[in-house]
Design a protein around this motif. Sequence first.
Motif, PDB file in Angstrom:
ATOM      1  N   LYS A 293       0.828  -1.202   0.000  1.00 11.60           N
ATOM      2  CA  LYS A 293       0.000   0.000   0.000  1.00 11.60           C
ATOM      3  C   LYS A 293       0.869   1.261   0.000  1.00 11.60           C
ATOM      4  CE  LYS A 293      -3.248   2.512   3.003  1.00 11.60           C
ATOM      5  NZ  LYS A 293      -2.334   3.552   3.496  1.00 11.60           N
ATOM      6  N   GLU A 294       1.858   1.305   0.902  1.00  5.05           N
ATOM      7  CA  GLU A 294       2.653   2.515   1.082  1.00  5.05           C
ATOM      8  C   GLU A 294       3.674   2.721  -0.029  1.00  5.05           C
ATOM      9  OE1 GLU A 294       2.223   4.791   3.512  1.00  5.05           O
ATOM     10  OE2 GLU A 294       0.483   3.641   4.176  1.00  5.05           O
ATOM     11  N   VAL A 295       4.332   1.647  -0.454  1.00  3.54           N
ATOM     12  CA  VAL A 295       5.421   1.767  -1.432  1.00  3.54           C
ATOM     13  C   VAL A 295       4.891   1.789  -2.860  1.00  3.54           C
ATOM     14  CG1 VAL A 295       7.549   0.722  -2.308  1.00  3.54           C
ATOM     15  CG2 VAL A 295       7.037   0.651   0.149  1.00  3.54           C
ATOM     16  N   HIS A 296       3.902   0.943  -3.151  1.00  4.78           N
ATOM     17  CA  HIS A 296       3.454   0.775  -4.534  1.00  4.78           C
ATOM     18  C   HIS A 296       2.037   1.291  -4.781  1.00  4.78           C
ATOM     19  CE1 HIS A 296       7.032  -1.611  -5.492  1.00  4.78           C
ATOM     20  NE2 HIS A 296       6.853  -2.201  -4.316  1.00  4.78           N
ATOM     21  N   GLY A 297       1.365   1.792  -3.736  1.00  5.74           N
ATOM     22  CA  GLY A 297       0.044   2.376  -3.911  1.00  5.74           C
ATOM     23  C   GLY A 297      -1.031   1.372  -4.291  1.00  5.74           C
ATOM     24  N   TRP A 298      -0.872   0.129  -3.879  1.00 11.64           N
ATOM     25  CA  TRP A 298      -1.851  -0.897  -4.235  1.00 11.64           C
ATOM     26  C   TRP A 298      -3.147  -0.693  -3.458  1.00 11.64           C
ATOM     27  CZ3 TRP A 298       0.341  -6.462  -5.225  1.00 11.64           C
ATOM     28  CH2 TRP A 298       1.302  -6.390  -6.249  1.00 11.64           C
ATOM     29  N   SER A 299      -4.254  -1.087  -4.058  1.00 10.36           N
ATOM     30  CA  SER A 299      -5.553  -1.037  -3.398  1.00 10.36           C
ATOM     31  C   SER A 299      -5.651  -2.182  -2.395  1.00 10.36           C
ATOM     32  CB  SER A 299      -6.674  -1.166  -4.433  1.00 10.36           C
ATOM     33  OG  SER A 299      -6.675  -2.472  -4.998  1.00 10.36           O
ATOM     34  N   ALA A 300      -6.729  -2.168  -1.590  1.00  8.03           N
ATOM     35  CA  ALA A 300      -6.924  -3.226  -0.602  1.00  8.03           C
ATOM     36  C   ALA A 300      -7.016  -4.597  -1.270  1.00  8.03           C
ATOM     37  CB  ALA A 300      -8.181  -2.944   0.213  1.00  8.03           C
ATOM     38  N   THR A 301      -7.731  -4.670  -2.382  1.00 10.65           N
ATOM     39  CA  THR A 301      -7.866  -5.945  -3.093  1.00 10.65           C
ATOM     40  C   THR A 301      -6.529  -6.423  -3.634  1.00 10.65           C
ATOM     41  OG1 THR A 301     -10.120  -5.347  -3.734  1.00 10.65           O
ATOM     42  CG2 THR A 301      -9.080  -7.138  -4.954  1.00 10.65           C
ATOM     43  N   GLN A 302      -5.748  -5.521  -4.223  1.00  9.35           N
ATOM     44  CA  GLN A 302      -4.448  -5.905  -4.768  1.00  9.35           C
ATOM     45  C   GLN A 302      -3.494  -6.339  -3.662  1.00  9.35           C
ATOM     46  OE1 GLN A 302      -3.784  -2.123  -6.795  1.00  9.35           O
ATOM     47  NE2 GLN A 302      -3.872  -3.151  -8.779  1.00  9.35           N
ATOM     48  N   ALA A 303      -3.434  -5.555  -2.577  1.00  9.04           N
ATOM     49  CA  ALA A 303      -2.521  -5.889  -1.483  1.00  9.04           C
ATOM     50  C   ALA A 303      -2.897  -7.210  -0.831  1.00  9.04           C
ATOM     51  CB  ALA A 303      -2.519  -4.773  -0.443  1.00  9.04           C
ATOM     52  N   GLY A 304      -4.196  -7.520  -0.806  1.00  8.98           N
ATOM     53  CA  GLY A 304      -4.643  -8.769  -0.204  1.00  8.98           C
ATOM     54  C   GLY A 304      -4.217 -10.005  -0.967  1.00  8.98           C
ATOM     55  N   MET A 305      -3.808  -9.832  -2.216  1.00  8.35           N
ATOM     56  CA  MET A 305      -3.351 -10.981  -3.002  1.00  8.35           C
ATOM     57  C   MET A 305      -2.145 -11.656  -2.368  1.00  8.35           C
ATOM     58  SD  MET A 305      -3.716  -9.458  -6.879  1.00  8.35           S
ATOM     59  CE  MET A 305      -2.768 -10.835  -7.549  1.00  8.35           C
ATOM     60  N   THR A 350      12.991  -7.084  -1.675  1.00  8.26           N
ATOM     61  CA  THR A 350      13.278  -6.246  -2.848  1.00  8.26           C
ATOM     62  C   THR A 350      12.119  -5.299  -3.168  1.00  8.26           C
ATOM     63  OG1 THR A 350      12.419  -7.958  -4.334  1.00  8.26           O
ATOM     64  CG2 THR A 350      14.776  -8.010  -3.824  1.00  8.26           C
ATOM     65  N   ALA A 351      10.882  -5.702  -2.815  1.00 12.31           N
ATOM     66  CA  ALA A 351       9.716  -4.876  -3.133  1.00 12.31           C
ATOM     67  C   ALA A 351       9.606  -3.652  -2.226  1.00 12.31           C
ATOM     68  CB  ALA A 351       8.435  -5.710  -3.024  1.00 12.31           C
ATOM     69  N   ALA A 352      10.516  -3.519  -1.243  1.00  7.68           N
ATOM     70  CA  ALA A 352      10.523  -2.312  -0.414  1.00  7.68           C
ATOM     71  C   ALA A 352      11.015  -1.103  -1.201  1.00  7.68           C
ATOM     72  CB  ALA A 352      11.403  -2.525   0.819  1.00  7.68           C
ATOM     73  N   SER A 353      11.571  -1.346  -2.380  1.00 10.97           N
ATOM     74  CA  SER A 353      12.006  -0.263  -3.267  1.00 10.97           C
ATOM     75  C   SER A 353      10.923   0.000  -4.306  1.00 10.97           C
ATOM     76  CB  SER A 353      13.319  -0.631  -3.964  1.00 10.97           C
ATOM     77  OG  SER A 353      13.620   0.290  -4.986  1.00 10.97           O
ATOM     78  N   SER A 354      10.570   1.270  -4.479  1.00  9.16           N
ATOM     79  CA  SER A 354       9.551   1.627  -5.473  1.00  9.16           C
ATOM     80  C   SER A 354      10.035   1.379  -6.892  1.00  9.16           C
ATOM     81  CB  SER A 354       9.151   3.097  -5.310  1.00  9.16           C
ATOM     82  OG  SER A 354      10.295   3.939  -5.437  1.00  9.16           O
ATOM     83  N   ALA A 355      11.362   1.201  -7.057  1.00  6.42           N
ATOM     84  CA  ALA A 355      11.916   0.942  -8.383  1.00  6.42           C
ATOM     85  C   ALA A 355      11.725  -0.512  -8.803  1.00  6.42           C
ATOM     86  CB  ALA A 355      13.404   1.295  -8.415  1.00  6.42           C
ATOM     87  N   VAL A 356      11.379  -1.358  -7.854  1.00  4.87           N
ATOM     88  CA  VAL A 356      11.178  -2.787  -8.127  1.00  4.87           C
ATOM     89  C   VAL A 356       9.675  -3.059  -8.132  1.00  4.87           C
ATOM     90  CG1 VAL A 356      11.571  -5.131  -7.276  1.00  4.87           C
ATOM     91  CG2 VAL A 356      13.358  -3.391  -7.028  1.00  4.87           C
ATOM     92  N   PRO A 357       9.165  -3.785  -9.115  1.00  8.25           N
ATOM     93  CA  PRO A 357       7.718  -4.068  -9.156  1.00  8.25           C
ATOM     94  C   PRO A 357       7.244  -4.779  -7.891  1.00  8.25           C
ATOM     95  CG  PRO A 357       8.767  -4.673 -11.225  1.00  8.25           C
ATOM     96  CD  PRO A 357       9.872  -4.355 -10.269  1.00  8.25           C
TER      97      PRO A 357
END
Length: 465
Positions: A293-305, A350-357
């Motif tokens: 949510k914080e790093v990549h701006g994912w929605s609740a549904t996306q983050a829940g994946m 690695t996903a803690a970086s916004s440069a990494v998907p």
Amino acid sequence: MRERKKQRISRSLEQWLAILAVSLISLVAFEALAVATAMPYVVDFLDGRNLYALASGVTLATQLITTAFAGPWCDAKGPKVSLYTGLGLFVAGLVVAAAAPSVEVIVLGRAIQGLGGGLIVVPLYVFVGNYVEPARQPRIFSAFAAAWVLPSLIGPLVAGFFVEHLNWRLVFAIVPLILLPTAPLIIKQFARFPDLHQRTPITGYKRTVAFSATAGIVILGIQLLSGLSAKEFDTTAIALVIGLSVLVLVLARPLLPRATFRARRGLPATVLLRLAINGTYIAVEVFLPLMLKEVHGWSATQAGMIMTFGSVTWAIGSWASGRVRDERYRAAAPVVGTLIQAIGTAATITAASSAVPGVTALIGWLVAGLGIGLVYPALTVHALALTPPERHGRISSALTIADTLGSALFVAWCGIIYALALPQGHAAFVWVIGTMTALLGVSLWVASRVLDVTPKAVSAASSEH
């Protein structure tokens, strides 16, 4: 002919046990996954971000209080009363959380929910230990893990839909709406299971409850400290966290098999490994949706994946573990599974970086879920095999205490680490997940000590707890 009828009834009871247990675990799993998905957004809605770690982990701390009592209660009175009481408290806590006007009240509701949760899991283990033949127990315990599959597929999606389009309160209310109408059927079916031994007075429970309750309260204290800002963490606060953490381990020692924290070979190392792998898994899973949510701006549904991916591969690993018959492969499972979990957990960093998907976190969690799935049910079967039937309640309680203790304590630690590192921005997630990965590295040594080939050690382990 009479013997055949008796066997048919026994199989029928086993089938009903599997249906009821898997159904209840599925509902508990759905709630856990749905709340974990929604919590990063709920604390924003109620302006209580500083209580995120406490709201997420308080159920684990209070669950520790009742889990320890559930073991002797089941051994003395049978598993039914504990199960019914647990379900009642579980539902009551969710109702309080659903009506909460603030995060503080959500914390209260989830604390009650945790008290109920501690009385649900142990009796289900005892049911399996008493009613299911040892040869068929691995498949039942694998089914327990598989019970997370459907909730992992729909839980995050439903929670995301509620949060984004309806009302977040439905995340807490949906399980009571299912359980309350079906309670009479649940009680009726469990009533079919006969008592397998004479009921006896509960002994030793006062000491057990005193230690577990105090440990749970101390963990709550650590979780409360996670609500402090980085500036408020002075030397005194850090010393307090360390002191309270040591006190938790001292209080937990009498609740677990002797020499657990020294990882003595056999049962003690088995219980300690459960503590480590489950604790690190839950702690990381609490913070992954927040990171996405914080790093990549994912929605609740996306983050829940993230919960969906991990639960599915955990179930796959458990399914594979339950079908392994070669003793050489079963002996290697603790080390192999822990190593795979550590690799997958490290990959999510690695996903803690916004440069990494952000999808790299999903891939890593796929691997981590497979790893813990390979070893988790195998440890249950191994621990019960080392324990006489009349002590299955106590060892089931010890395993559940280890699960809960590790989860509650590690979530509290991660909350502290996150608060301390928050001024560094997204790097705070690196510190949180990196610490859990390091603990998994140490757990590899513990995993190597699960199997003890000496009969004397096995006999001693079963008589000590």
